[in-house]
Motif scaffolding. Structure first.
Motif, short mmCIF file in Angstrom:
data_model
loop_
_atom_site.label_atom_id
_atom_site.label_comp_id
_atom_site.label_asym_id
_atom_site.label_seq_id
_atom_site.Cartn_x
_atom_site.Cartn_y
_atom_site.Cartn_z
N ILE A 1 0.83 -1.19 0.00
CA ILE A 1 0.00 0.00 0.00
C ILE A 1 0.87 1.25 0.00
CG2 ILE A 1 -0.27 -0.16 2.52
CD1 ILE A 1 -3.04 1.17 2.13
N LEU A 2 0.58 2.14 -0.93
CA LEU A 2 1.28 3.41 -1.05
C LEU A 2 0.35 4.54 -0.64
CD1 LEU A 2 2.88 2.95 -4.60
CD2 LEU A 2 3.84 2.30 -2.40
N CYS A 3 0.93 5.65 -0.24
CA CYS A 3 0.15 6.84 0.09
C CYS A 3 0.41 7.91 -0.96
CB CYS A 3 0.53 7.37 1.47
SG CYS A 3 -0.29 8.93 1.89
N ASP A 4 -0.63 8.33 -1.65
CA ASP A 4 -0.54 9.46 -2.59
C ASP A 4 -0.68 10.74 -1.77
OD1 ASP A 4 -0.83 11.42 -4.48
OD2 ASP A 4 -2.37 10.39 -5.64
N ALA A 5 0.44 11.14 -1.16
CA ALA A 5 0.42 12.30 -0.27
C ALA A 5 0.08 13.58 -1.02
CB ALA A 5 1.77 12.44 0.42
N SER A 6 0.39 13.65 -2.30
CA SER A 6 0.10 14.87 -3.07
C SER A 6 -1.40 15.14 -3.13
CB SER A 6 0.67 14.72 -4.49
OG SER A 6 2.07 14.60 -4.46
N HIS A 7 -2.18 14.09 -3.38
CA HIS A 7 -3.63 14.30 -3.49
C HIS A 7 -4.31 14.44 -2.14
CE1 HIS A 7 -3.32 13.39 -7.79
NE2 HIS A 7 -4.48 14.01 -7.87
N ILE A 8 -3.72 13.89 -1.10
CA ILE A 8 -4.29 14.09 0.23
C ILE A 8 -4.00 15.52 0.70
CG2 ILE A 8 -4.09 13.48 2.67
CD1 ILE A 8 -3.71 10.59 1.83
N ALA A 9 -2.75 15.96 0.54
CA ALA A 9 -2.37 17.29 1.01
C ALA A 9 -3.00 18.38 0.15
CB ALA A 9 -0.85 17.42 1.01
N GLY A 10 -2.84 18.26 -1.16
CA GLY A 10 -3.36 19.30 -2.04
C GLY A 10 -2.50 20.55 -2.06
N ASN A 11 -1.40 20.54 -1.32
CA ASN A 11 -0.49 21.68 -1.31
C ASN A 11 0.92 21.18 -0.99
OD1 ASN A 11 -0.07 21.58 1.64
ND2 ASN A 11 -2.17 22.32 1.76
N ARG A 12 1.90 22.05 -1.19
CA ARG A 12 3.30 21.66 -0.98
C ARG A 12 3.65 21.57 0.49
NH1 ARG A 12 4.58 26.30 -5.36
NH2 ARG A 12 3.67 25.21 -7.13
N GLU A 13 3.01 22.41 1.28
CA GLU A 13 3.38 22.54 2.69
C GLU A 13 3.18 21.25 3.49
OE1 GLU A 13 2.98 26.22 0.74
OE2 GLU A 13 1.40 24.71 1.05
N ASN A 14 2.17 20.48 3.14
CA ASN A 14 1.82 19.30 3.95
C ASN A 14 2.29 17.98 3.36
OD1 ASN A 14 0.55 20.84 5.92
ND2 ASN A 14 -1.41 20.82 4.84
N LEU A 15 3.10 18.03 2.31
CA LEU A 15 3.54 16.79 1.68
C LEU A 15 4.34 15.91 2.64
CD1 LEU A 15 4.64 17.96 -1.89
CD2 LEU A 15 2.57 16.71 -1.25
N TYR A 16 5.25 16.56 3.38
CA TYR A 16 6.08 15.77 4.30
C TYR A 16 5.25 15.17 5.43
CZ TYR A 16 8.95 14.60 8.27
OH TYR A 16 9.48 13.94 9.35
N SER A 17 4.41 15.99 6.07
CA SER A 17 3.66 15.49 7.24
C SER A 17 2.73 14.34 6.86
CB SER A 17 2.87 16.63 7.89
OG SER A 17 1.93 17.18 7.00
N VAL A 18 2.09 14.42 5.68
CA VAL A 18 1.20 13.34 5.25
C VAL A 18 2.02 12.09 4.92
CG1 VAL A 18 -0.43 12.60 3.47
CG2 VAL A 18 -0.61 14.90 4.42
N SER A 19 3.15 12.28 4.24
CA SER A 19 4.01 11.14 3.90
C SER A 19 4.52 10.44 5.15
CB SER A 19 5.19 11.60 3.04
OG SER A 19 4.75 12.17 1.83
#
Length: 364
Positions: free
Chosen positions: A193-211
């Motif tokens: 299972i992978l996490c598409d953090a880009s589509h969850i975050a929707g912005n650059r700022e939250n990419l790391y925290s979601v990943s």
């Protein structure tokens, strides 16, 4: 149910990287070049060439021409390649181009007929398939998409968690609702299972925290969008970053945690804490049972006195009272709200059964 891995001999976290959309050959090749120059591990290079969009007149992908650009990336940089397929024609084109992996997008997973058509088109091949969750938070619909692929003999199947649409304002573009992918892993042990953090975050700022949140939950890896000039991207510009920024601000910061530890002291302390939790859970459920018994007695009393089950004033009093006590206990209002509503719903259900029994006796 056993799955063959989509990604073999790959160290965690698995990294599926590339632009949201393949816009031009130059943009695709430049993305790959910058990833290579920044020494970024790319387990799979991604780019959408067919783009189902919410509204017309948006960029809906370059089409099959983009497959040639992806093949060029593979030839020049050695990256395996992947793209989204939304119907059987896309699937045939991807197989013909010898794409290494395909993924089924959220807008397709929501339609069982479309998934079945893709499954039938891929039958007899050994191409790995990743299935994104449907747009709506429906676990069984997601499971159904996986099962349709398995039923035609495809066994290299994995999933991508990209979050769920939710009306109203949110810090996320798509709500993660982590409990749903975790429930899916319980239903399909061993599935990658992978996490598409880009589509969850929707912005650059939250990419790391979601990943990082995904890796903390033992996800196998991440799917992230990167673009040489993100502000100029033809789709989803706000959630894309340059390869250099992706490496520095997201990938290099990720911490990969072990599922368990080998230290005997750690194991002893962990088991001790878990034993305490098990005892508390047992006491909690006994208290829940005691509470429901009281709710049933109240239901009997209401029936005898011809009183309605639901009473807004009493419910508001309970909710407000417990919310006030939650803070000092270190409990979030969101958690308390969910627990109380679940208890209240069960209490109402018990009392409805008592009232219903009276109606059934009257009919008899």
């Amino acid at each position: 149910m056993k799955f063959k891995p989509v990604f073999e001999n790959v160290t965690r976290p698995i990294q599926v990287l590339g632009p949201c959309s393949a816009e031009t050959e130059q943009q695709v090749m430049e993305t790959a070049r910058q990833l290579a120059e920044n020494d970024v591990k790319v387990d799979l290079f991604r780019a959408g060439i067919w783009k189902p969009r919410t509204r017309p007149n948006s960029f809906e992908g370059i089409g099959a021409e983009g497959l040639e650009w992806l093949k060029k990336v593979r030839d020049e940089f050695g990256y395996k390649i992947t793209t989204e397929v939304a119907n059987k024609d896309h699937a045939f084109e991807a197989v013909k181009a010898k794409v290494d992996v395909v993924w089924i997008g959220a807008r397709t997973t929501v339609n069982p007929f479309a998934v079945q058509e893709i499954a039938d088109a891929l039958k007899g091949t050994d191409i790995p398939v990743l299935v994104k969750n449907p747009i709506n938070p429906d676990l069984k619909l997601w499971m159904g998409g996986i099962e349709r692929l398995l039923n035609v003999g495809l066994d290299r199947v994995g999933v991508i968690h990209r979050g769920f649409s939710k009306f109203g304002k949110s810090v996320f573009r798509n709500s993660p609702q982590w409990q749903i992918p975790l429930a899916l892993k319980q239903e399909f042990p061993g599935i990658q299972i992978l996490c598409d953090a880009s589509h969850i975050a929707g912005n650059r700022e939250n990419l790391y925290s979601v990943s990082q949140a995904a890796l903390n939950l033992n996800f196998d890896g991440v799917m992230l969008e990167t673009h040489p000039t993100p502000d100029d991207a033809w789709s989803d510009a706000a959630q894309q970053v340059t390869p250099a920024d992706l490496k520095k601000n997201v990938l290099d910061k990720l911490i990969v945690r072990k599922e368990t530890g080998d230290d005997p002291v750690f194991q002893h302390n962990l088991e001790d804490l878990r034993s305490q939790i098990d005892l508390i859970d047992k006491e909690l459920f006994q208290l829940f049972a005691d509470r429901m018994n009281l709710a049933e007695k109240i239901g009997e009393y209401k029936k005898q006195n011809n009183i309605t089950i639901y009473q807004q004033g009493r419910w508001s009093e309970i909710l407000e009272g417990m919310m006030e006590k939650a803070g000092p206990m270190g409990l979030s209002s969101r958690f308390v709200d969910k627990v109380l509503k679940a208890i209240h719903e069960e209490s109402i259900s018990r009392q409805e059964q008592i009232m219903q029994s009276e109606n059934e006796n009257a009919v008899k």
